[in-house]
Each structure stands twice: as structure tokens, then as C-alpha cells.
Design a protein around this motif. Sequence first.
Motif: not given
Length: 59
Positions: A19-31, A36-39
Motif C-alpha cells: 500500500r505504501d509503495l502504491h501511494q508513493q507511485v501515485h504521488e510521483a505520477a501526479k508530480s 499511474f501506469n505511465g509512471q
Amino acid sequence: MATNQTQAEWQKTALRLPRDLHQQVHEAAKSNDRSFNGQIVAFLKECVRGAAQDVSKVH
């Protein structure tokens, strides 16, 4: 993730993440203004390039 490739050129896969990694990927994608997939694709490409460079240093 804008691309000229068709859906047939992509391989669909399922991925389970902590879960924590999933959230970090979402945050990186947004920034990075990516999906999400593209990130994930960007991270994997970067990782594979780095691994290829590491291997070439050994040889």
C-alpha cells in the motif's frame, strides 16, 4: 502517457504492490503529470537503463 502505439502493442499485466509503495507511485505520477501506469513504465525504463549500464561497466 501519449504514444503512437496501439493497444495491441502493449502487454497487459497485473501487479500487486504494498500500500505504501502504491501511494508513493501515485504521488510521483501526479508530480510528473503522468498516469499511474505511465509512471510505472517510466520507473521501469529508468531501472532497466541503469541495470544495462551497470552490466556494461563490468564487461
